[in-house]
Design a protein around this motif. Structure first.
Motif, PDB file in Angstrom:
ATOM      1  N   GLY A 423       0.746  -0.951   0.170  1.00 10.07           N
ATOM      2  CA  GLY A 423       0.232   0.187  -0.189  1.00 10.07           C
ATOM      3  C   GLY A 423       0.678   1.280  -0.196  1.00 10.07           C
ATOM      4  N   GLU A 424       2.408   0.936   0.421  1.00  9.38           N
ATOM      5  CA  GLU A 424       2.443   2.697   0.327  1.00  9.38           C
ATOM      6  C   GLU A 424       3.257   2.881  -0.924  1.00  9.38           C
ATOM      7  N   ASP A 425       3.282   1.828  -2.113  1.00 11.59           N
ATOM      8  CA  ASP A 425       3.398   2.288  -3.914  1.00 11.59           C
ATOM      9  C   ASP A 425       2.221   2.676  -4.683  1.00 11.59           C
ATOM     10  N   TYR A 426       0.646   1.473  -4.191  1.00  6.71           N
ATOM     11  CA  TYR A 426      -0.184   1.119  -4.635  1.00  6.71           C
ATOM     12  C   TYR A 426      -1.706   1.113  -4.131  1.00  6.71           C
ATOM     13  N   GLU A 427      -2.413   1.510  -4.456  1.00  5.48           N
ATOM     14  CA  GLU A 427      -4.147   1.315  -4.066  1.00  5.48           C
ATOM     15  C   GLU A 427      -3.958  -0.322  -3.854  1.00  5.48           C
ATOM     16  N   VAL A 428      -4.721  -1.045  -2.694  1.00  7.39           N
ATOM     17  CA  VAL A 428      -4.760  -2.515  -2.539  1.00  7.39           C
ATOM     18  C   VAL A 428      -5.686  -2.631  -1.954  1.00  7.39           C
ATOM     19  N   ARG A 429      -6.865  -3.749  -2.892  1.00 11.33           N
ATOM     20  CA  ARG A 429      -8.420  -2.943  -2.421  1.00 11.33           C
ATOM     21  C   ARG A 429      -8.579  -4.901  -1.556  1.00 11.33           C
ATOM     22  N   ASN A 430      -9.021  -5.325  -0.924  1.00 11.80           N
ATOM     23  CA  ASN A 430      -8.849  -6.913  -0.201  1.00 11.80           C
ATOM     24  C   ASN A 430     -10.242  -7.228  -1.169  1.00 11.80           C
ATOM     25  N   ILE A 431     -10.266  -8.947  -0.846  1.00 12.56           N
ATOM     26  CA  ILE A 431     -10.712  -9.523  -2.423  1.00 12.56           C
ATOM     27  C   ILE A 431     -11.275 -10.425  -1.489  1.00 12.56           C
ATOM     28  N   ASP A 432     -12.662 -10.737  -1.401  1.00 14.22           N
ATOM     29  CA  ASP A 432     -12.805 -12.107  -0.756  1.00 14.22           C
ATOM     30  C   ASP A 432     -12.762 -13.631  -1.683  1.00 14.22           C
ATOM     31  N   LEU A 433     -11.644 -14.424  -1.641  1.00 10.63           N
ATOM     32  CA  LEU A 433     -11.824 -15.313  -2.177  1.00 10.63           C
ATOM     33  C   LEU A 433     -13.172 -16.215  -2.310  1.00 10.63           C
ATOM     34  N   LYS A 434     -13.727 -15.929  -1.308  1.00 11.35           N
ATOM     35  CA  LYS A 434     -14.814 -17.373  -0.461  1.00 11.35           C
ATOM     36  C   LYS A 434     -16.119 -16.859  -0.837  1.00 11.35           C
TER      37      LYS A 434
END
Length: 802
Positions: A423-434
């Motif tokens: 997240g220091e360099d990119y926009e990180v989005r959590n995705i739920d695999l379930k």
């Protein structure tokens, strides 16, 4: 005064005789050359000839003339030195770096970046004086300053570097805190006379075109070193060049995006501030109203009407204050028992409340830099195309209703730490695999981390993401290892759900784990622990924790991702087997040593009493190399091009187009279609077209790593216990470099991999140790004897001077 005589020879005669002998003339009766023979004089000997033509003449020569010649020679030497320095002064780029990897020199990538800058970059090193800097950091200061000076030298005037000692300049110290958010780092010190707490500055600020400052903090510059626990904790430099060059690129990008952010901003934003009057605020917060007003006014002015700034006054009546705060969805900040304060800003996007933001941070304090950066990041996040987006796909934890009722927080995700770093360099989005059934279209890179028994819908979503040309990193293995408690470990075989999909692309994961003699260390009880007692732990080498990079032939040095790979430690990895697939180029990147083997998950619990490496090792015929990471490039075919689309997705897609029908009617349609009902057959064909998948991707790239544990939060926690468990930062560095490579930021990836390599010394066998010790004592004695014999021979051959 006359010359002093000793015996029948004067001192001057002896000296001049020695000088005469240097000219190549014989001594004694034959010291005068024969008539017609001209001796050869070169260099220094020629100078001696001019000073002394013969020993007798030299003894009678006027002393003032000798001294004048000596002073003349010394003056000429000094003048040459001065002229040489003046001539070489402009040539300040002349440097020699003999280290492996040229770690003390700037890389060609950095030189190209700084020389192609359109505006000047100013680098300020806010580093305290050496007596204030933490003791273990003092040896690192000259190295940092020398590297920063390299930026100025190599930039052709594009980079200006200066070091600032904040304690010597109060105005600069205040500006560093207010403008750049730099604060001093406290530490406890103790010497022979006193013990106390000191603070020091250790940060770098990169500023492009007089704006867009980016701060490189102490955490970006320093990390714990690999050390022997008996010696205590030590610190080392991280890859300083990577941190500074990344800051330069980030500052340039922010400068460019700041000009464009509101031009591309697709929303109408309203910021309302609710701030207690300045006279009612405590002394440390009195600057907040002025700073926030300045920052938000500047942003509103630069927004071309897309941002409206509305300061909301705080009423004097406490009850009215709370009512107004409730309307704004903010709460009072308790400062004292009888007084509340308000330091809030609310952000509305297109008429809807988007965020409630505090106007001061307990960690970063009050500052214009931090506040401006916080708002700009929000606007940049809401502007399409302003930042690369990474989808971190993992099994997200769910809140237990009973735990929620007891006030327990939701447990963090398994890969939270690596997500924070990225997240220091990119926009990180959590995705739920379930619950995954479609990968968002704006995801630039998908990280599939530790999947377990994926649903067909999730597999279809990943397949179609790749078919759209998406890039992905798969960190997967087929073994589950659970640490029940110290002394108890359970291993089971697992399925990812991606076996068929990866197999379609030529990648197969083994159901067994890989064990290797080149392995890492982990603590484990030495024996059984009595009930109620804390186990006594000792460090053991585990064959189930393979080390990669420490063995020749284990790293693909010809690939840009691993050309400067250091070392990584895996945790019960699987092995990768590859097969050739048309249109896909497969390259192995990391693999084990030739002494590795595989074993089923049921044998994962170590037994150090019976086996030195914890696990039984097979014979040589069952050992060999096993691949841990492969890179794939080319065009990929969909698994669903000749397999059924998941029924749920098929029905949902058909329903969205108005073609979903009841089960009974659908069965009837199938029967009618079999009888030749053309209309119903047409309907079925339309449904098939609606749900048909993309069958082949455009050229893209994938990376498969046969381990999902090597960057999870458990490894991050154990790394804090110190060496030899601190391989997490190296694992994370490799993973971050993989992300850079996948997103084709090859500049940063090439610099990131130039860090100091992990090159441990190979163990020395006992006979070799004894040989080295013997020669350490014997060699000086032998040299001393030889020197004495040489001196004796020289004295014996010396002709006496008459």
């Amino acid at each position: 005064m006359g010359l002093q005589h000793f015996g029948d020879r004067c001192v001057g005669t002896r000296i001049c005789g020695f000088l005469w002998s240097l000219r190549g003339h014989p001594t004694g009766r034959d010291r005068f050359p024969r008539r017609g023979v001209v001796p050869e004089h070169h260099g220094f000997v020629s100078l001696l000839q001019r000073l002394s033509t013969s020993p007798e003449e030299a003894c009678l020569m006027d002393r003032s003339r000798i001294l004048s010649n000596v002073w003349l020679a010394a003056g000429l030497v000094a003048l040459n030195v001065v002229l040489f320095n003046l001539i070489m002064e402009p040539v300040n780029a002349l440097r020699l770096d003999t280290t492996q990897g040229k770690i003390y020199s700037l890389s060609p990538v950095t030189k190209r970046i700084i020389r192609n800058l359109d505006e000047k970059v100013r680098i300020r090193a806010y580093i305290s004086s050496m007596d204030l800097v933490y003791e273990q950091l003092r040896p690192l200061v000259p190295e940092i300053l020398n590297l920063l000076d390299e930026y100025a030298v190599a930039s052709d005037g594009k980079v200006i570097f200066e070091r600032i000692i904040p304690e010597d300049d109060p105005a600069a110290e205040k500006a560093a805190q207010a403008k750049y958010g730099i604060t001093a780092t406290p530490y406890v010190f103790q010497d022979q006379r006193q013990k106390g707490v000191r603070s020091f500055y250790f940060s770098i600020v990169v500023e492009y075109a007089g704006t867009s400052p980016t701060t490189v903090s102490i955490d970006d510059l320093v990390e714990p070193d690999i050390f022997d626990p008996a010696e205590g904790q030590r610190l080392k430099l991280k890859n300083v060049e990577y941190a500074v060059t990344r800051a330069i690129k980030k500052s340039v990008e922010e400068f460019e995006s700041r000009r464009d952010v509101f031009q591309r901003f697709p929303h109408k934003a309203v910021v309302r501030t609710y701030i207690t009057p300045k006279e009612q605020l405590p002394e440390i917060l009195k600057e907040v109203p002025e700073i926030s007003d300045k920052v938000l006014s500047d942003l509103a002015k630069a927004s071309n009407g897309k941002l409206e700034y509305i300061p909301v006054p705080v009423p004097e009546d406490p009850a009215e204050q709370r009512r107004k705060a409730a309307e704004l969805n903010v709460s009072p900040i308790p400062f004292t028992r009888d007084r509340d304060i308000y330091l809030w800003a609310t952000l509305e996007i297109d008429g809807k409340l988007y965020a409630v933001m505090p106007l001061m941070d307990l960690e970063s304090g009050v500052g214009e830099f931090a506040l401006r950066q916080a708002f700009e990041q929000v606007f940049r996040r809401l502007t399409p195309g302003m930042q690369r987006v990474i989808g971190l796909a993992q099994d997200m934890p769910k809140q237990d209703p009973m735990a929620s009722a007891m006030g327990r927080p939701t447990p963090p995700p398994r890969f939270g730490e690596i997500g924070k770093r990225l997240g220091e360099d990119y926009e990180v989005r959590n995705i739920d695999l379930k619950t995954l059934n479609k990968v968002p279209a704006d995801i630039d890179l998908l990280l599939v981390m530790g999947p377990r028994s994926l649903t067909p819908e999730a597999v279809f979503a990943i397949d179609q993401y790749v078919m759209r040309g998406g890039r992905a990193i798969f960190a997967v293995d087929r073994t589950d290892v659970e640490l029940m408690n110290w002394g108890r470990l359970m291993g089971t075989a697992a399925k990812t759900g991606l076996e068929d999909l990866l197999g379609r692309w030529g990648v197969t994961l083994s159901e067994e784990g890989v064990f290797d003699e080149a392995c890492g260390v982990f603590p484990w009880p030495d024996g059984e622990t009595p009930p109620g007692r804390r186990p006594a732990l000792s460090d053991h080498r585990w064959a189930s924790l393979p080390l990669v990079g420490d063995v020749p032939g284990g790293v693909q040095r010809d690939h840009p991702l691993t050309s400067n790979f250091e070392v990584a430690r895996f945790w019960y990895p699987s092995a990768i087997e590859t097969t050739d697939v048309d249109g896909i180029e497969t390259t192995w990147l990391l693999r084990s040593s030739p002494r590795a083997w595989t074993a089923p998950a049921t044998s994962f619990e170590p037994d150090f009493a019976r086996h030195p490496l914890g696990f039984p090792a097979p014979g040589d015929d069952e050992r060999g190399r096993h691949v841990f990471a492969v890179a794939l490039r080319g065009t990929f075919k969909s698994w669903f091009s000749d397999h059924d689309v998941p029924r749920k997705l098929d029905e949902d897609t058909a329903s969205s187009d108005g073609k979903k029908e009841e089960n009974g009617e659908a069965d009837g349609d199938k029967k009618d279609a079999a009888k030749g009902n053309g209309d119903d057959a047409k309907t079925q064909e339309e449904k098939k077209v609606v749900s048909a998948p993309l069958t082949q991707s455009r050229p893209t790239r994938l990376l498969v790593i046969a381990n999902d544990d090597f960057v999870d939060d458990f490894q991050a926690v154990t790394a804090q216990w110190g060496m030899p468990l601190s391989f997490y930062r190296m694992n994370a560095r490799f993973f971050a470099a993989a992300v850079d490579w996948m997103l084709q930021d090859e500049d940063l990836q090439a610099i990131r991999n130039r860090g100091r390599s992990y090159r441990p010394l190979k163990p020395i066998e006992e006979p070799t140790k004894k040989t080295i010790i013997f020669w350490n004592f014997a060699a000086p004695l032998i040299l001393l004897v030889l020197l004495g014999l040489g001196l004796m021979a020289a004295r014996a051959n010396r002709r006496p001077m008459i």
